[in-house]
Design a protein around this motif. Structure first.
Motif, short mmCIF file in Angstrom:
data_model
loop_
_atom_site.label_atom_id
_atom_site.label_comp_id
_atom_site.label_asym_id
_atom_site.label_seq_id
_atom_site.Cartn_x
_atom_site.Cartn_y
_atom_site.Cartn_z
N ASN A 139 0.88 -1.27 -0.02
CA ASN A 139 0.09 -0.03 0.10
C ASN A 139 0.85 1.13 -0.03
N ARG A 140 2.12 1.20 0.27
CA ARG A 140 2.97 2.19 0.25
C ARG A 140 2.92 3.21 -1.21
N ASN A 141 2.88 2.38 -2.07
CA ASN A 141 2.96 2.97 -3.52
C ASN A 141 1.54 3.17 -4.15
N ARG A 142 0.50 2.67 -3.40
CA ARG A 142 -1.00 2.77 -4.05
C ARG A 142 -2.02 3.45 -3.00
N THR A 143 -3.17 3.76 -3.58
CA THR A 143 -4.08 4.51 -2.56
C THR A 143 -4.97 3.34 -2.18
N VAL A 144 -5.64 3.78 -0.80
CA VAL A 144 -6.26 2.82 -0.18
C VAL A 144 -7.69 3.64 0.26
#
Length: 280
Positions: A139-144
């Motif tokens: 999730n560090r490099n994507r949206t949640v």
């Protein structure tokens, strides 16, 4: 309230936090404009103009971190005729402190601000609120996006289920995971983007506000931030608001928080530099 606010001579910029769209500041903007201020509420880099558009194009926020957000607002301020007063909530409160310490803001109000480097407290509710992101390193490099239930725990814990769910439907957007990972590891990273000069920066006044029932940024966390500023050369004030959770800027009681900010800004008029260029 002060009878002589800044009369619009200093603009006010609102900065949103993780998971909430910038347009949620619209009621605050209307209130501040009624008191003579010129306002703006720009989104983060990658935000779209509306809640739905941001949800539809959440990938534009992938990988956006604290440094990129700070640089984004600094560039916007560079194009303004005068440094603004920055009012930020959650991660927006952290950004507000960074802009203030680096001379981009005339003053700042940080509401339930994400912790800066140096804060050691990690209450269970804060960890649980961030777990939808932090539980998966990818999730560090994507949206949640937060589910209604996750939002209810993190933001709406002092609200009725109906009000919390309404706010979730109206204002929430997927948020980039990177800022949460950067904040969580700040004390272990030498040049963390969550670091703020609390000891040496000569800056305008700062107000920190904490809701006593906040799950995302518990009162204990903000109190540690206040202590970090204790020996600094510039003015730092602290206010608590009883019974408020992390939704305090968008729920039905938002005017109480806004009035505190307005009163503080008016009372600190003499301490806000209106004409000189900031030292950056």
């Amino acid at each position: 309230m002060s009878d002589s606010p800044l009369s619009g001579s200093v603009p006010v910029m609102f900065v949103h936090g993780l998971w909430i769209h910038a347009t949620a500041w619209a009621p605050w903007q209307s209130l501040f404009e009624e008191h003579g201020y010129t306002t703006s509420a720009p989104g983060w880099p990658g935000d779209s103009a509306t809640v739905q558009q941001t949800r539809d194009h959440a990938e534009q926020l992938n990988g956006v971190g604290i440094e990129a957000i700070c640089r984004h607002y600094a560039a916007l301020i560079d194009a303004m005729p005068a440094p603004p007063i920055v009012v930020g909530h959650s991660f927006g409160g952290l950004i507000a402190q960074e802009l203030l310490a680096n001379g981009y803001a005339a003053a700042a109000v940080a509401i339930d601000p994400a912790p800066i480097k140096g804060v050691k407290a990690l209450p269970f509710s804060q960890l649980k609120s961030g777990w939808p992101v932090l539980s998966n390193p990818a999730n560090r490099n994507r949206t949640v996006a937060l589910t209604r239930e996750q939002f209810r725990y993190s933001f709406g814990n002092t609200l009725s289920e109906e009000e919390s769910d309404t706010l979730h439907a109206q204002w929430t957007i997927p948020g980039p995971g990177r800022p949460l990972f950067e904040d969580a590891t700040a004390n272990f990273v030498r040049n963390s983007p969550a670091a703020v000069d609390t000891h040496h920066a000569e800056r305008g006044p700062l107000l920190l506000i904490s809701g006593t029932e906040d799950h995302v940024v518990p009162q204990k966390v903000t109190e540690e931030v206040v202590k970090l500023y204790a020996d600094g050369p510039s003015r730092t004030d602290y206010r608590t608001i009883e019974g408020k959770g992390h939704s305090l800027t968008i729920d039905s009681g938002w005017t109480e928080v806004a009035q505190i900010a307005l009163e503080w800004i008016g009372a600190n008029e003499a301490n806000v530099n209106r004409t000189e260029e900031p030292a950056r």
